[in-house]
Design a protein around this motif. Structure first.
Motif, PDB file in Angstrom:
ATOM      1  N   ALA A 228       4.135 -12.949   1.801  1.00 15.57           N
ATOM      2  CA  ALA A 228       3.900 -14.367   1.526  1.00 15.57           C
ATOM      3  C   ALA A 228       2.435 -14.641   1.236  1.00 15.57           C
ATOM      4  N   ASP A 229       1.543 -13.743   1.657  1.00 13.73           N
ATOM      5  CA  ASP A 229       0.111 -13.997   1.547  1.00 13.73           C
ATOM      6  C   ASP A 229      -0.540 -13.365   0.326  1.00 13.73           C
ATOM      7  N   THR A 230       0.246 -12.745  -0.547  1.00 14.11           N
ATOM      8  CA  THR A 230      -0.381 -12.098  -1.696  1.00 14.11           C
ATOM      9  C   THR A 230      -0.752 -13.123  -2.758  1.00 14.11           C
ATOM     10  N   SER A 231      -1.612 -12.723  -3.666  1.00 17.52           N
ATOM     11  CA  SER A 231      -2.100 -13.601  -4.732  1.00 17.52           C
ATOM     12  C   SER A 231      -2.527 -12.741  -5.901  1.00 17.52           C
ATOM     13  N   LEU A 232      -2.777 -13.372  -7.034  1.00 17.02           N
ATOM     14  CA  LEU A 232      -3.274 -12.617  -8.184  1.00 17.02           C
ATOM     15  C   LEU A 232      -4.619 -11.981  -7.873  1.00 17.02           C
ATOM     16  N   GLU A 233      -5.447 -12.677  -7.105  1.00 17.61           N
ATOM     17  CA  GLU A 233      -6.756 -12.139  -6.749  1.00 17.61           C
ATOM     18  C   GLU A 233      -6.604 -10.899  -5.868  1.00 17.61           C
ATOM     19  N   ALA A 234      -5.681 -10.958  -4.899  1.00 20.73           N
ATOM     20  CA  ALA A 234      -5.454  -9.813  -4.017  1.00 20.73           C
ATOM     21  C   ALA A 234      -4.890  -8.632  -4.788  1.00 20.73           C
ATOM     22  N   LEU A 235      -3.977  -8.906  -5.698  1.00 25.94           N
ATOM     23  CA  LEU A 235      -3.392  -7.829  -6.503  1.00 25.94           C
ATOM     24  C   LEU A 235      -4.436  -7.220  -7.436  1.00 25.94           C
ATOM     25  N   ALA A 236      -5.284  -8.061  -8.000  1.00 21.33           N
ATOM     26  CA  ALA A 236      -6.311  -7.575  -8.932  1.00 21.33           C
ATOM     27  C   ALA A 236      -7.355  -6.714  -8.239  1.00 21.33           C
ATOM     28  N   ALA A 237      -7.498  -6.878  -6.927  1.00 20.82           N
ATOM     29  CA  ALA A 237      -8.502  -6.116  -6.184  1.00 20.82           C
ATOM     30  C   ALA A 237      -8.056  -4.699  -5.856  1.00 20.82           C
ATOM     31  N   LEU A 238      -6.770  -4.405  -6.056  1.00 20.45           N
ATOM     32  CA  LEU A 238      -6.255  -3.082  -5.725  1.00 20.45           C
ATOM     33  C   LEU A 238      -6.659  -2.053  -6.780  1.00 20.45           C
ATOM     34  N   ARG A 239      -6.964  -0.867  -6.329  1.00 23.84           N
ATOM     35  CA  ARG A 239      -7.414   0.190  -7.234  1.00 23.84           C
ATOM     36  C   ARG A 239      -6.222   0.901  -7.869  1.00 23.84           C
ATOM     37  N   PRO A 240      -6.235   1.119  -9.192  1.00 21.94           N
ATOM     38  CA  PRO A 240      -5.168   1.887  -9.828  1.00 21.94           C
ATOM     39  C   PRO A 240      -5.031   3.278  -9.204  1.00 21.94           C
ATOM     40  N   LEU A 241      -3.821   3.724  -9.024  1.00 25.46           N
ATOM     41  CA  LEU A 241      -3.559   4.971  -8.312  1.00 25.46           C
ATOM     42  C   LEU A 241      -4.100   6.189  -9.040  1.00 25.46           C
ATOM     43  N   LEU A 242      -4.152   6.142 -10.365  1.00 23.34           N
ATOM     44  CA  LEU A 242      -4.625   7.291 -11.152  1.00 23.34           C
ATOM     45  C   LEU A 242      -5.952   7.001 -11.839  1.00 23.34           C
ATOM     46  N   GLN A 243      -6.745   6.122 -11.266  1.00 21.30           N
ATOM     47  CA  GLN A 243      -7.994   5.714 -11.906  1.00 21.30           C
ATOM     48  C   GLN A 243      -8.962   6.867 -12.118  1.00 21.30           C
ATOM     49  N   ARG A 244      -9.007   7.796 -11.188  1.00 21.52           N
ATOM     50  CA  ARG A 244      -9.930   8.924 -11.342  1.00 21.52           C
ATOM     51  C   ARG A 244      -9.594   9.794 -12.539  1.00 21.52           C
ATOM     52  N   ALA A 245      -8.298   9.934 -12.823  1.00 19.74           N
ATOM     53  CA  ALA A 245      -7.881  10.765 -13.951  1.00 19.74           C
ATOM     54  C   ALA A 245      -7.830   9.979 -15.256  1.00 19.74           C
ATOM     55  N   ASP A 246      -7.669   8.654 -15.178  1.00 16.31           N
ATOM     56  CA  ASP A 246      -7.516   7.835 -16.372  1.00 16.31           C
ATOM     57  C   ASP A 246      -8.216   6.493 -16.127  1.00 16.31           C
ATOM     58  N   ALA A 247      -9.321   6.290 -16.789  1.00 17.52           N
ATOM     59  CA  ALA A 247     -10.102   5.065 -16.584  1.00 17.52           C
ATOM     60  C   ALA A 247      -9.347   3.819 -17.022  1.00 17.52           C
ATOM     61  N   ALA A 248      -8.330   3.996 -17.873  1.00 17.47           N
ATOM     62  CA  ALA A 248      -7.545   2.853 -18.358  1.00 17.47           C
ATOM     63  C   ALA A 248      -6.315   2.584 -17.494  1.00 17.47           C
ATOM     64  N   ALA A 249      -6.144   3.332 -16.427  1.00 17.54           N
ATOM     65  CA  ALA A 249      -4.954   3.196 -15.582  1.00 17.54           C
ATOM     66  C   ALA A 249      -4.838   1.786 -15.006  1.00 17.54           C
ATOM     67  N   THR A 250      -3.599   1.331 -14.834  1.00 16.38           N
ATOM     68  CA  THR A 250      -3.346  -0.040 -14.368  1.00 16.38           C
ATOM     69  C   THR A 250      -2.335  -0.110 -13.228  1.00 16.38           C
ATOM     70  N   VAL A 251      -1.615   0.956 -12.964  1.00 15.99           N
ATOM     71  CA  VAL A 251      -0.542   0.920 -11.964  1.00 15.99           C
ATOM     72  C   VAL A 251      -1.139   1.034 -10.562  1.00 15.99           C
ATOM     73  N   THR A 252      -0.852   0.057  -9.729  1.00 17.27           N
ATOM     74  CA  THR A 252      -1.370   0.024  -8.367  1.00 17.27           C
ATOM     75  C   THR A 252      -0.214  -0.037  -7.377  1.00 17.27           C
ATOM     76  N   ALA A 253      -0.553   0.076  -6.107  1.00 17.20           N
ATOM     77  CA  ALA A 253       0.469  -0.092  -5.071  1.00 17.20           C
ATOM     78  C   ALA A 253       1.044  -1.499  -5.098  1.00 17.20           C
ATOM     79  N   GLY A 254       0.271  -2.459  -5.586  1.00 15.91           N
ATOM     80  CA  GLY A 254       0.722  -3.844  -5.612  1.00 15.91           C
ATOM     81  C   GLY A 254       1.693  -4.178  -6.719  1.00 15.91           C
ATOM     82  N   ASN A 255       1.623  -3.468  -7.850  1.00 14.21           N
ATOM     83  CA  ASN A 255       2.574  -3.742  -8.933  1.00 14.21           C
ATOM     84  C   ASN A 255       3.592  -2.616  -9.092  1.00 14.21           C
ATOM     85  N   SER A 256       3.828  -1.901  -7.992  1.00 12.60           N
ATOM     86  CA  SER A 256       4.834  -0.840  -7.930  1.00 12.60           C
ATOM     87  C   SER A 256       5.799  -1.151  -6.793  1.00 12.60           C
TER      88      SER A 256
END
Length: 405
Positions: A228-256
């Motif tokens: 109930a407490d999530t928000s676009l700001e909270a979701l945007a703050a999450l780090r993409p899971l594959l960011q180290r391998a792909d700088a364009a990565a977008t998939v996070t724990a929040g949108n999975s």
């Protein structure tokens, strides 16, 4: 061959969905399964002796409960005459159990079958395949079943070294789906699930679970995963899971989707047998279909599967009142919708949330979704629903259901 019999689904029920390592973690998949089976008997008054078999879906089994459906039935108090087995079609396992039960009933092999799905991802095994013939010099390697299953699901010819997350990023790149749109879908999913919780919309499908802990027994009667407490700001703050391998990565724990614990079950029979047993059918199975594709594009496999199921039912997307598309990843939902030409804000799409908000307990998800849509249809005064989900490794399953009452 005789004409296939009509099939109905009665009393789909589910436990609450627990988070990974959360309130349901002390309960094994078998304990969750026996809880929902006993509740199914209690709420329907069904004599377990009339049940021909229990089909148990589970994605991460151990040999603590082999032939899962059979063991769960015996532990739940069914007689020794009740048969049972286990199946695994990964994310589609629960719905496949329903389809298998339907085929048995349609063909007259059985009259009453229970489709069961259960998963305790909190207790997924660590295992070795190296110790049977002695311990290697470097010691035994323990594999995490959760991670290993995602890396090996395409076999040796179709490797998926970055698992389902890597495959989701393939769709992100090919479909050009921005991070912001993924997060917006995730937020919408949580808001719908939380709204359903607060309104009591899930109450009729839920079975409370008693969990023993250090401080005594606790009753779990509410999904743990919706936030109930999530928000676009909270979701945007999450780090993409594959960011180290792909700088364009977008998939996070929040949108999975989550890694979760739950069980669900339903009775599959004919309308005539349901009437004899005092059961109230909620759904009729109109059609179902399975499709396969490249494992790195598994997220859009629901497109051909659903298209085929709709064609077999003789209907189109415009005829549907509810579309239950499991949210393995926001990006794969958006890719499917793009192929179908559907709006991401279509009110028919996951009206009470889905895998991102409710969770995705692999073996139980298909029947969890079924229980939810069975109650959504009358609440929305609808008649037809589609249930579909992508399956890691390059498959998808889809089924069309019609409101029976």
């Amino acid at each position: 061959m005789t004409e296939l019999r009509e099939v109905v689904v009665c009393s789909p029920l589910r436990t609450p969905v627990g988070r990974m390592g959360g309130v349901l973690a002390p309960a094994s998949a078998l304990e969750l399964a026996t809880t929902v089976l006993r509740a199914l008997l209690d709420r329907t008054g069904l004599d377990p002796a009339v049940v021909d078999g229990v089909i148990g879906a589970q994605g991460y089994p151990t040999m603590e409960a082999p032939a899962f459906g059979r063991v769960a039935a015996l532990d739940a108090g069914f007689p020794e005459t009740t048969t049972g087995y286990q199946l695994d079609r990964r994310c589609g396992s629960g719905l496949q159990a329903v389809a298998n039960a339907a085929m048995e009933v349609q063909t007259g092999i059985a009259d009453v079958v229970i489709a069961l799905g259960a998963e305790s991802m909190s207790n997924a095994p660590l295992y070795t395949v190296e110790g049977r013939r002695g311990i290697p010099g470097g010691g035994l390697m323990l594999h995490d079943a959760l991670a290993r299953g995602r890396a090996t699901v395409g076999g040796s010819r179709f490797p998926t070294p970055e698992g389902n997350v890597g495959a989701a990023e393939v769709l992100r790149a090919e479909y050009g789906i921005p991070r912001e749109v993924q997060d917006a879908l995730a937020l919408r999913s949580h808001r719908r699930a939380v709204s359903a919780q607060e309104s009591g919309a899930f109450d009729a499908e839920l079975v409370p679970v008693e969990v023993s802990g250090r401080r005594g027994s606790v009753t779990v009667d509410r999904d743990e995963h919706p936030r109930a407490d999530t928000s676009l700001e909270a979701l945007a703050a999450l780090r993409p899971l594959l960011q180290r391998a792909d700088a364009a990565a977008t998939v996070t724990a929040g949108n999975s989707s989550g890694q979760n614990d739950a069980a669900a079950a339903c009775i599959v029979t004919t309308p005539e047998r349901a009437a004899e047993l005092g059961l109230t059918p909620m759904l009729r199975l109109r059609s179902w279909a399975v499709a396969g594709n490249d494992p790195l594009h598994f997220g859009v496999a629901p497109v051909p599967a659903a298209n085929l199921a709709l064609r077999r039912a003789g209907i189109r997307f415009d005829d549907l009142d509810v579309i239950e598309l499991n949210e393995a990843f926001a990006v794969q939902v958006l890719a499917c919708l793009a192929d179908w030409g559907l709006d991401a804000e279509d009110p028919r799409l996951n009206p009470r949330g889905s895998g991102i908000s409710i969770g995705h307990p692999i073996g139980a998800t298909g029947i969890r979704m079924l229980a939810t849509l069975a109650h959504e249809l009358p609440a929305l005064d609808g008649e037809l629903a589609l249930e579909t989900m992508c399956i890691g490794g390059g498959q998808a399953l889809a089924a069309v259901f019609e409101r029976a009452a």
